[in-house]
Every structure is written in structure tokens, then in C-alpha cells.
Design a protein around this motif. Sequence first.
Motif, PDB file in Angstrom:
ATOM      1  N   LEU A 125      30.385  -7.509  46.792  1.00  0.00           N
ATOM      2  CA  LEU A 125      31.720  -7.596  47.588  1.00  0.00           C
ATOM      3  C   LEU A 125      32.817  -7.621  46.645  1.00  0.00           C
ATOM      4  CD1 LEU A 125      32.767  -8.206  50.350  1.00  0.00           C
ATOM      5  CD2 LEU A 125      32.476 -10.716  49.847  1.00  0.00           C
ATOM      6  N   ALA A 126      32.737  -8.328  45.328  1.00  0.00           N
ATOM      7  CA  ALA A 126      33.514  -8.387  44.462  1.00  0.00           C
ATOM      8  C   ALA A 126      34.019  -6.976  43.879  1.00  0.00           C
ATOM      9  CB  ALA A 126      33.132  -9.444  43.205  1.00  0.00           C
ATOM     10  N   SER A 127      32.994  -5.978  43.920  1.00  0.00           N
ATOM     11  CA  SER A 127      33.313  -4.457  43.810  1.00  0.00           C
ATOM     12  C   SER A 127      34.187  -3.969  44.532  1.00  0.00           C
ATOM     13  CB  SER A 127      32.003  -3.726  43.277  1.00  0.00           C
ATOM     14  OG  SER A 127      31.273  -4.346  42.376  1.00  0.00           O
ATOM     15  N   GLY A 128      33.838  -4.239  45.964  1.00  0.00           N
ATOM     16  CA  GLY A 128      34.487  -3.653  46.985  1.00  0.00           C
ATOM     17  C   GLY A 128      35.845  -4.014  46.873  1.00  0.00           C
ATOM     18  N   VAL A 129      36.221  -5.409  46.782  1.00  0.00           N
ATOM     19  CA  VAL A 129      37.392  -6.047  46.670  1.00  0.00           C
ATOM     20  C   VAL A 129      38.274  -5.619  45.406  1.00  0.00           C
ATOM     21  CG1 VAL A 129      38.549  -8.296  46.325  1.00  0.00           C
ATOM     22  CG2 VAL A 129      36.808  -8.179  47.896  1.00  0.00           C
ATOM     23  N   LEU A 130      37.606  -5.290  44.602  1.00  0.00           N
ATOM     24  CA  LEU A 130      38.342  -4.640  43.153  1.00  0.00           C
ATOM     25  C   LEU A 130      38.903  -3.257  43.507  1.00  0.00           C
ATOM     26  CD1 LEU A 130      38.553  -4.883  39.853  1.00  0.00           C
ATOM     27  CD2 LEU A 130      36.934  -3.277  40.052  1.00  0.00           C
ATOM     28  N   LEU A 131      37.996  -2.437  44.086  1.00  0.00           N
ATOM     29  CA  LEU A 131      38.332  -1.042  44.430  1.00  0.00           C
ATOM     30  C   LEU A 131      39.569  -1.076  45.527  1.00  0.00           C
ATOM     31  CD1 LEU A 131      34.932   0.445  44.578  1.00  0.00           C
ATOM     32  CD2 LEU A 131      36.668   0.872  43.185  1.00  0.00           C
ATOM     33  N   ALA A 132      39.562  -2.078  46.645  1.00  0.00           N
ATOM     34  CA  ALA A 132      40.357  -2.038  47.687  1.00  0.00           C
ATOM     35  C   ALA A 132      41.771  -2.586  46.990  1.00  0.00           C
ATOM     36  CB  ALA A 132      40.253  -2.972  48.647  1.00  0.00           C
ATOM     37  N   GLY A 133      41.699  -3.197  45.846  1.00  0.00           N
ATOM     38  CA  GLY A 133      42.901  -3.994  45.384  1.00  0.00           C
ATOM     39  C   GLY A 133      43.618  -3.020  44.609  1.00  0.00           C
ATOM     40  N   ALA A 134      43.133  -1.828  44.263  1.00  0.00           N
ATOM     41  CA  ALA A 134      43.852  -0.713  43.772  1.00  0.00           C
ATOM     42  C   ALA A 134      44.921  -0.184  44.801  1.00  0.00           C
ATOM     43  CB  ALA A 134      43.247   0.453  43.377  1.00  0.00           C
ATOM     44  N   ASN A 135      44.786  -0.593  45.963  1.00  0.00           N
ATOM     45  CA  ASN A 135      45.801  -0.038  46.987  1.00  0.00           C
ATOM     46  C   ASN A 135      46.477  -1.262  47.684  1.00  0.00           C
ATOM     47  OD1 ASN A 135      44.916   2.669  46.727  1.00  0.00           O
ATOM     48  ND2 ASN A 135      43.122   2.302  48.173  1.00  0.00           N
ATOM     49  N   ILE A 136      46.662  -2.433  46.787  1.00  0.00           N
ATOM     50  CA  ILE A 136      47.105  -3.724  47.510  1.00  0.00           C
ATOM     51  C   ILE A 136      48.612  -3.518  48.277  1.00  0.00           C
ATOM     52  CG2 ILE A 136      48.200  -4.740  45.455  1.00  0.00           C
ATOM     53  CD1 ILE A 136      45.875  -6.658  47.810  1.00  0.00           C
ATOM     54  N   SER A 137      49.292  -2.578  47.647  1.00  0.00           N
ATOM     55  CA  SER A 137      50.592  -2.542  48.154  1.00  0.00           C
ATOM     56  C   SER A 137      50.892  -1.765  49.105  1.00  0.00           C
ATOM     57  CB  SER A 137      51.584  -2.360  47.107  1.00  0.00           C
ATOM     58  OG  SER A 137      51.228  -1.333  46.307  1.00  0.00           O
TER      59      SER A 137
ATOM     60  N   ALA B 147      23.066 -19.102  50.148  1.00  0.00           N
ATOM     61  CA  ALA B 147      24.100 -18.014  50.193  1.00  0.00           C
ATOM     62  C   ALA B 147      25.373 -18.610  49.413  1.00  0.00           C
ATOM     63  CB  ALA B 147      24.459 -17.661  51.844  1.00  0.00           C
ATOM     64  N   ALA B 148      25.384 -19.830  49.258  1.00  0.00           N
ATOM     65  CA  ALA B 148      26.626 -20.278  48.413  1.00  0.00           C
ATOM     66  C   ALA B 148      26.575 -19.762  46.962  1.00  0.00           C
ATOM     67  CB  ALA B 148      26.498 -21.849  48.345  1.00  0.00           C
ATOM     68  N   PHE B 149      25.449 -19.362  46.484  1.00  0.00           N
ATOM     69  CA  PHE B 149      25.522 -18.823  45.088  1.00  0.00           C
ATOM     70  C   PHE B 149      26.401 -17.427  45.172  1.00  0.00           C
ATOM     71  CE2 PHE B 149      21.761 -21.457  44.560  1.00  0.00           C
ATOM     72  CZ  PHE B 149      22.196 -22.346  43.546  1.00  0.00           C
ATOM     73  N   GLY B 150      26.174 -16.820  46.528  1.00  0.00           N
ATOM     74  CA  GLY B 150      26.882 -15.320  46.729  1.00  0.00           C
ATOM     75  C   GLY B 150      28.220 -15.730  46.380  1.00  0.00           C
ATOM     76  N   ILE B 151      28.726 -16.699  47.414  1.00  0.00           N
ATOM     77  CA  ILE B 151      29.945 -17.134  47.324  1.00  0.00           C
ATOM     78  C   ILE B 151      30.748 -17.374  46.165  1.00  0.00           C
ATOM     79  CG2 ILE B 151      32.018 -18.503  48.576  1.00  0.00           C
ATOM     80  CD1 ILE B 151      29.938 -18.602  50.827  1.00  0.00           C
ATOM     81  N   ALA B 152      29.723 -18.338  45.319  1.00  0.00           N
ATOM     82  CA  ALA B 152      30.210 -18.737  43.698  1.00  0.00           C
ATOM     83  C   ALA B 152      30.265 -17.324  43.028  1.00  0.00           C
ATOM     84  CB  ALA B 152      29.379 -19.738  43.380  1.00  0.00           C
ATOM     85  N   ALA B 153      29.226 -16.561  43.162  1.00  0.00           N
ATOM     86  CA  ALA B 153      29.449 -15.299  42.291  1.00  0.00           C
ATOM     87  C   ALA B 153      30.752 -14.654  42.414  1.00  0.00           C
ATOM     88  CB  ALA B 153      28.132 -14.575  42.379  1.00  0.00           C
ATOM     89  N   PHE B 154      30.961 -14.339  43.610  1.00  0.00           N
ATOM     90  CA  PHE B 154      32.141 -13.600  44.165  1.00  0.00           C
ATOM     91  C   PHE B 154      33.526 -14.266  43.685  1.00  0.00           C
ATOM     92  CE2 PHE B 154      35.721 -13.217  47.094  1.00  0.00           C
ATOM     93  CZ  PHE B 154      35.914 -11.944  46.829  1.00  0.00           C
ATOM     94  N   ALA B 155      33.496 -15.553  43.785  1.00  0.00           N
ATOM     95  CA  ALA B 155      34.863 -15.984  43.377  1.00  0.00           C
ATOM     96  C   ALA B 155      34.727 -16.101  41.650  1.00  0.00           C
ATOM     97  CB  ALA B 155      34.727 -17.834  43.947  1.00  0.00           C
TER      98      ALA B 155
END
Lengths: 175, 187
Positions: A125-137, B147-155
Motif C-alpha cells: 500500500l505504501a508503494s501504491g501511495v508513493l506512486l500516486a503521490g507523483a501526481n498529487i497536484s 492487521a495493526a502491524f500492517g497499518i504500522a508498517a504503512f505509516a
Amino acid sequence: MIERLGILAADFAMLSLLSVGGAVSVLPEMHRSLVDVHGWMSSREFSDLFALAQAAPGPNVLVVSLFGWQAAGMAGAVVTTLAMILPSSLLTYYADRLLWRRAGAAGWREIIDNGLAPITVGLVLASGVLLAGANISNIPAMACTAAAALIAWRTRVHPLWLIAAGALAGIAGIV
Amino acid sequence: MSPEGARNVPRSPGELFYAFMKLGLQGFGGVLPVARHTLVDSYRWLSMDEFTDIVSRCQALPGPNIVNVSICIGARHFGARGALAACGGILAVPFVMVLMLGVLYSGYAQLPAVAAALRGVSAVAAGLIIATALRMAGSKRLRSWRAAFGIAAFAAVSVLRLPLALVLAVAVPLSIAAAWFGRKAAP
């Protein structure tokens, strides 16, 4: 150039061993190294290359070949690809022979899987958000990302159709 | 699912290479489903249960899942040679294709139409990754407070921008320990 290849090799070999759940999990870390720390490409180029890799057949991990290519040409592509594949592959080869086939290993695998699964989801999810963030504006592009996410999550539409639609939306000047 | 008796074995590392090359080229945004179809249904080198077992072995290890799967299946038949053949098969041709795209990118990324198309594709690609995460989040392995570990890793990665090695060094042992205790509580 040799120094750059050395850094690429060391960085990607480490990422290989950190890539729980696959190469996509470590995209933010690649971005940090390639864009933020070394400045070998822009954020825009990073996202473009990832998009290109998605549009090509084969394992997702080959995005690292494109990053290597952009950072250091053909030698860079070979170095990042080998560095990303070799360490985890050797680990898998030996773990499979020496550990996983033993009686009782299945229980441990289950525990490790259960422990890694939430972390993997968080990292992807963090990767998806990073890629989406390239278009944030760019609001139409963000809408395009949201629509693609929703369709790919909820339906069985082949991802190539969505990629083609994205390309058309771009050419038509919508995003 | 093929019955035990109807199973085949690869005849040579070359056949492994070819099979994995074929399935690698059919996979867009995830090769695993194609691998299952090719190896279990077409070639019948594995039963569905064996395939699932190998995938789960590989998921507990770092690295691209499908590459790890190719290593395990190749090694099973021809040892290190088989692992190399299967892994090479899945990567060789896509590697060349991706490099050709890289060459084209270097040459044409400045053209307005190409830049515009890539902008659209990258927006979609981001969406595809988010969808992958959402699908994975539906797994039964996440129906727990863990699942909280996933949220923590994301954050930690996305918001705090901490180095991944640090995040994993803290989160992985804790999450696996939690999974272990969770298992003890429900035998």
C-alpha cells in the motif's frame, strides 16, 4: 561509473533480502535511494519507468532492470537485476533444501506467513501511495488512479485494458 | 486438479526453461495465476496442493514470489541446474523486452504524446498496486488485531519515511511473535 555500479549492487542486494512479499514492497526504499539520496533520476522518471514495467510482460521485479538502466545504462540494468534476484534466490534455494522440507516446518511457515502478511500489505500500500503521490497536484490523474484501483480491486478486468485506457486518457489530454 | 497417476515430470532443464519462459510472457501484473494454470493444469508437473504448498514456502521468504517458485520447482527436478533453468526461463525474455522499452523511453520520453501517455499509464499503475494491496488485505491472515502491524508498517514507511531495514527489523519479529502467540491461544 564503477562506483555507481557498486552502490547499485550493494543497495539492491540488500533490498533483495528485505523484499518480503516481493519487489513492490521495497519500491519506497528504491525511490529513497535512486531519487532522494543519489539523484540518479527524478520522481517523474521513477514513476514512468514503473509504469513501463507494468505494461511489459513478466515478473514485476524487472522494474529494477529499468531503474538500473536509467541510473547507469546497460551495465546498470544487469547489475540491479542480478543484485535483486541472486540473494533472495540463493536463500530460497537453500531454505527449501535444508529447512522447509523438514517435518514440522509447515507449522513454522504458517506462523511466518501469518506474521509477514499484514506487513506485506502495509508495504505494498505504501508503494501504491508513493506512486500516486507523483501526481498529487493533478486531480484528473488522481481520479484515474482511484478508478483503476477500484476496478482492479472489485472486478476481474484484465490489467492491460486499464493500462491501455490510462495511455489513451493521457494522449487525449484528460490527465 | 490432476489425479496422482496422470502427473508428468519435465524431461530436461530445457523443457523447464521453455515452460517458465512461456508462462512468464503471459503474465501481466502478476505471473502467479498463469503459473498455476501452466504448471498444474497444462503440464501437470504438480498437483494443486503441491503448488499451493510451494507458494506458501516461498511467501515466507524475501524476493519476488514467482522467481522463488521457479527456483523451488526447478530444484525439485534437476537440482541447481533446474533452478537456474526455470529462473532463467521466467526472466530472460521479459528482461530483454523491458530493456527495449527502456531504450525507447530514453529516446522518446521527451515527445509530448509519449509523456502524456506515460502520465496516464503511471496513474493507472499506481491504482493497480493499491488494488493489489486491497485484495491482499481481504486475506484471512489479516482478520485479526495483527492487521495493526500492517497499518504500522504503512505509516512508518509512507508517513514517517523511516528506512525500510529499520522498519522490518522492528516489525517482522514483533509480528511473527504475535502470530506465534495467537497460534498458541487457539490450538
